[in-house]
Design a protein around this motif. Structure first.
Motif, short mmCIF file in Angstrom:
data_model
loop_
_atom_site.label_atom_id
_atom_site.label_comp_id
_atom_site.label_asym_id
_atom_site.label_seq_id
_atom_site.Cartn_x
_atom_site.Cartn_y
_atom_site.Cartn_z
N LEU A 184 0.83 -1.20 0.00
CA LEU A 184 0.00 0.00 0.00
C LEU A 184 0.87 1.26 0.00
CD1 LEU A 184 -2.83 -1.02 2.46
CD2 LEU A 184 -2.99 -0.76 -0.01
N ALA A 185 1.94 1.24 0.76
CA ALA A 185 2.86 2.39 0.80
C ALA A 185 3.50 2.61 -0.58
CB ALA A 185 3.93 2.18 1.86
N GLU A 186 3.81 1.54 -1.29
CA GLU A 186 4.37 1.68 -2.64
C GLU A 186 3.36 2.32 -3.59
OE1 GLU A 186 5.58 -2.35 -3.39
OE2 GLU A 186 7.56 -2.01 -2.53
N ILE A 187 2.10 1.92 -3.47
CA ILE A 187 1.05 2.52 -4.30
C ILE A 187 0.90 4.00 -3.98
CG2 ILE A 187 -1.45 2.55 -4.72
CD1 ILE A 187 -1.37 -0.53 -4.30
N VAL A 188 0.93 4.34 -2.70
CA VAL A 188 0.82 5.75 -2.30
C VAL A 188 2.00 6.55 -2.84
CG1 VAL A 188 0.87 7.32 -0.33
CG2 VAL A 188 -0.58 5.28 -0.26
N PHE A 189 3.20 6.00 -2.74
CA PHE A 189 4.38 6.71 -3.26
C PHE A 189 4.22 6.95 -4.76
CE2 PHE A 189 8.45 7.26 -5.20
CZ PHE A 189 9.13 8.09 -4.31
N ASP A 190 3.83 5.93 -5.50
CA ASP A 190 3.64 6.07 -6.94
C ASP A 190 2.58 7.13 -7.26
OD1 ASP A 190 5.56 4.14 -7.42
OD2 ASP A 190 4.11 2.54 -7.80
N HIS A 191 1.52 7.13 -6.48
CA HIS A 191 0.45 8.12 -6.68
C HIS A 191 0.96 9.53 -6.41
CE1 HIS A 191 -3.74 9.40 -6.91
NE2 HIS A 191 -3.55 10.11 -5.82
N LEU A 192 1.69 9.71 -5.33
CA LEU A 192 2.27 11.02 -5.01
C LEU A 192 3.21 11.49 -6.12
CD1 LEU A 192 3.05 10.55 -1.22
CD2 LEU A 192 1.31 12.05 -2.22
N TRP A 193 4.04 10.59 -6.59
CA TRP A 193 5.00 10.92 -7.65
C TRP A 193 4.25 11.38 -8.90
CZ3 TRP A 193 10.21 10.94 -6.86
CH2 TRP A 193 11.04 11.12 -7.97
N LEU A 194 3.21 10.67 -9.24
CA LEU A 194 2.38 11.02 -10.40
C LEU A 194 1.77 12.41 -10.22
CD1 LEU A 194 0.90 10.01 -13.05
CD2 LEU A 194 -0.95 9.37 -11.51
N LEU A 195 1.16 12.65 -9.07
CA LEU A 195 0.51 13.93 -8.82
C LEU A 195 1.48 15.11 -8.83
CD1 LEU A 195 -1.96 13.09 -5.93
CD2 LEU A 195 -2.53 13.60 -8.30
N LEU A 196 2.65 14.89 -8.28
CA LEU A 196 3.60 15.99 -8.09
C LEU A 196 4.52 16.24 -9.28
CD1 LEU A 196 4.56 15.26 -4.39
CD2 LEU A 196 3.02 17.04 -5.24
N PHE A 197 4.82 15.18 -10.05
CA PHE A 197 5.90 15.34 -11.02
C PHE A 197 5.56 15.03 -12.47
CE2 PHE A 197 8.03 14.35 -6.92
CZ PHE A 197 8.56 15.61 -6.72
N GLU A 198 4.40 14.51 -12.73
CA GLU A 198 4.06 14.22 -14.12
C GLU A 198 3.37 15.43 -14.74
OE1 GLU A 198 5.16 11.84 -15.90
OE2 GLU A 198 5.96 10.64 -14.26
N GLY A 199 3.57 15.61 -16.00
CA GLY A 199 3.01 16.75 -16.71
C GLY A 199 1.60 16.52 -17.18
N GLU A 200 1.05 17.56 -17.80
CA GLU A 200 -0.34 17.53 -18.27
C GLU A 200 -0.59 16.45 -19.32
OE1 GLU A 200 -2.45 21.33 -18.90
OE2 GLU A 200 -0.53 22.24 -18.34
N GLU A 201 0.45 16.01 -20.00
CA GLU A 201 0.25 14.97 -21.01
C GLU A 201 -0.05 13.61 -20.35
OE1 GLU A 201 4.52 15.21 -19.91
OE2 GLU A 201 3.14 16.71 -20.67
N ILE A 202 0.23 13.49 -19.05
CA ILE A 202 -0.02 12.25 -18.33
C ILE A 202 -1.24 12.36 -17.42
CG2 ILE A 202 0.95 10.60 -16.66
CD1 ILE A 202 2.43 10.59 -19.31
N ILE A 203 -1.39 13.50 -16.74
CA ILE A 203 -2.46 13.66 -15.77
C ILE A 203 -3.07 15.06 -15.91
CG2 ILE A 203 -0.86 14.38 -13.96
CD1 ILE A 203 -2.70 12.92 -11.95
N ASP A 204 -4.37 15.13 -15.82
CA ASP A 204 -5.07 16.40 -15.93
C ASP A 204 -4.59 17.34 -14.83
OD1 ASP A 204 -7.44 18.04 -16.95
OD2 ASP A 204 -7.88 17.86 -14.80
N LEU A 205 -4.20 18.54 -15.22
CA LEU A 205 -3.63 19.50 -14.27
C LEU A 205 -4.62 19.89 -13.18
CD1 LEU A 205 -1.23 21.24 -13.46
CD2 LEU A 205 -2.08 23.00 -15.03
N ASP A 206 -5.88 20.14 -13.54
CA ASP A 206 -6.88 20.50 -12.54
C ASP A 206 -7.06 19.39 -11.51
OD1 ASP A 206 -7.34 23.00 -13.69
OD2 ASP A 206 -8.97 22.24 -14.94
#
Length: 97
Positions: free
Chosen positions: A4-26
């Motif tokens: 679960l901690a690994e999933i949370v880390f991956d989620h945080l990384w996605l939210l904080l460091f991926e650009g708009e081409e990967i995740i909706d900015l809003d």
């Protein structure tokens, strides 16, 4: 707990460091704004597990080059390094609580 901690880390990384081409900015901003609430609700055991995962990932991403000379550390930004360090030490929980 580690999975679960690994999933949370991956989620945080996605939210904080991926650009708009990967995740909706809003969506990303909305989720980032809710992080302090989630961190406040976490048990100490959950925080410790997430810090352990951050240390493990930090060690892998910042490792010395292997025998072929490969290391992912040249791809890691200073901001990402600071995030991993703050999460690994638990400082992030205090900052965002």
């Amino acid at each position: 707990m580690k999975a679960l901690a690994e999933i949370v880390f991956d989620h945080l990384w996605l939210l904080l460091f991926e650009g708009e081409e990967i995740i909706d900015l809003d969506y990303s901003v909305k989720m980032q704004e809710s992080l302090p609430e989630y961190f406040s609700a976490m048990s100490q055991e959950e925080k410790d597990a997430l810090s352990d995962v951050a240390r493990d990932i930090q060690a892998k991403l910042l490792a010395e080059p292997d025998e072929q000379g490969y290391t992912p550390r040249s791809l890691i930004t200073d901001e990402q390094k600071e995030f991993m360090e703050a999460l690994a030490t638990g400082e992030l929980f205090e900052e965002w609580a």
